[in-house]
Design an enzyme around this catalytic site. Structure first.
Site, PDB file in Angstrom:
ATOM      1  N   ASP A  63       0.881  -1.167   0.000  1.00 48.96           N
ATOM      2  CA  ASP A  63       0.000   0.000   0.000  1.00 48.96           C
ATOM      3  C   ASP A  63       0.913   1.210   0.000  1.00 48.96           C
ATOM      4  O   ASP A  63       1.608   1.467   0.987  1.00 48.96           O
ATOM      5  CB  ASP A  63      -0.885  -0.017   1.250  1.00 48.96           C
ATOM      6  N   ALA A 193      -7.381  18.232 -10.076  1.00 44.81           N
ATOM      7  CA  ALA A 193      -6.534  17.755  -8.975  1.00 44.81           C
ATOM      8  C   ALA A 193      -5.630  16.622  -9.466  1.00 44.81           C
ATOM      9  O   ALA A 193      -4.432  16.591  -9.179  1.00 44.81           O
ATOM     10  CB  ALA A 193      -7.394  17.283  -7.810  1.00 44.81           C
ATOM     11  N   TYR A 194      -6.210  15.706 -10.238  1.00 44.61           N
ATOM     12  CA  TYR A 194      -5.446  14.584 -10.785  1.00 44.61           C
ATOM     13  C   TYR A 194      -4.280  15.104 -11.635  1.00 44.61           C
ATOM     14  O   TYR A 194      -3.146  14.633 -11.519  1.00 44.61           O
ATOM     15  CB  TYR A 194      -6.367  13.696 -11.622  1.00 44.61           C
ATOM     16  N   THR A 233      -9.949   1.390 -18.435  1.00 42.97           N
ATOM     17  CA  THR A 233      -9.728   0.823 -17.104  1.00 42.97           C
ATOM     18  C   THR A 233     -10.862   1.294 -16.208  1.00 42.97           C
ATOM     19  O   THR A 233     -11.679   2.125 -16.615  1.00 42.97           O
ATOM     20  CB  THR A 233      -8.399   1.333 -16.509  1.00 42.97           C
TER      21      THR A 233
END
Length: 277
Positions: A63, A193-194, A233
């Site tokens: 993670d 933001a991405y 995706t």
């Protein structure tokens, strides 16, 4: 310790582009391929899927938001292989366009994983990269679009050949703070933001490549950021133009640059071509 064996590792490898990258590396890379995923059940299911195709990746939990998880992986690689030959930083998140989550929370959550998580992986694993190693940071064409939507002052900073990692971290934190105050557009930021998190990934790649050239000049390590394209995706949705297999092409090309290759290094690569940043 089987340090004679080469090893490649992919973060976020249980689905989408990450899974397609693992599949290609299992076929093309001469050595072990480690598929990592945040969720053990999903990661092991992905490994079983590839085993059914006659491939044999290894699995390790990772993670990228959890420093202890990153360090456990680091210790595993050091103990099992004495280092790492290929690192593909693919793990990342994005909110859907219609997501009702407030923008400042989207900014904070996306930044935490896409930039700071990726940075933590690099901090812990880059020292393990062996001579002639390859590092691929999966960024996005959205980083180029977001850069063009930044103020001239911000563009100048992000294009600087001398920007430090600390300065970049400061800018990424400022974006999140500016969104909380509702002043991000006034401060010259774009409204993706991405896109801003992926500016961070691309610029971080440039900084790390520069450091490698300075500190490990003879080791011939090549590090690049890339855009896989618009890929079908869970993240991009079903309307995207590329299959995950097509999306994996450029990352895999960069992961498998031949040992004598001089470059690309410190570049943003799309469709196997260097793009201007």
């Amino acid at each position: 310790m089987s340090s004679g064996i080469h090893v490649a590792l992919v973060t976020g490898g249980n689905k989408g582009i990450g899974l397609a990258i693992v599949r290609d590396l299992c076929r093309l890379f001469s050595g072990d391929v480690v598929l990592t995923a945040r969720d053990v059940t999903r990661g092991q299911a992905a490994v079983q899927q590839l085993q059914a195709e006659g491939l044999s990746p290894r699995f390790h939990q990772l993670d990228i938001d959890d420093l202890q998880s990153i360090r456990a992986l680091r210790d595993f690689l050091r103990k099992e292989y004495g280092g790492l030959d290929v690192l593909v930083n693919n793990a990342g998140i994005a909110f859907k366009v219609a997501d009702p989550t407030p923008f400042h929370i989207q900014a904070e959550v996306t930044m935490k994983t896409n930039f700071f998580g990726t940075r933590d992986v690099c901090t812990e694993l880059l020292p393990l990269i062996k001579p002639q190693g390859r590092v691929v940071n999966v960024s996005s064409i959205m980083s180029v679009r977001a850069l063009k939507s930044c103020s001239p002052e911000l563009q100048q900073k992000f294009r600087s050949e001398t920007i430090t990692e600390e300065e970049l971290v400061g800018l990424m934190n400022k974006f999140v703070e500016d969104t909380k105050k509702g002043v991000h557009q006034k401060e010259g930021w774009p409204s993706s933001a991405y896109g801003v998190t992926k500016i961070g990934v691309t610029v971080l790649s440039r900084i790390h490549a520069r450091k490698l050239s300075e500190q490990r000049k003879g080791d011939k390590i090549l590090l690049n950021a890339c855009c896989p394209g618009w890929v079908r995706t869970d993240m991009a949705g079903p309307k995207a133009t590329k299959s995950p297999e097509e999306g994996a092409e450029t990352p895999v090309y960069l992961a498998l640059l031949p040992p004598d290759a001089e470059g690309p290094h410190g570049q943003f690569v799309s469709e196997k071509r260097v793009e201007q940043w």
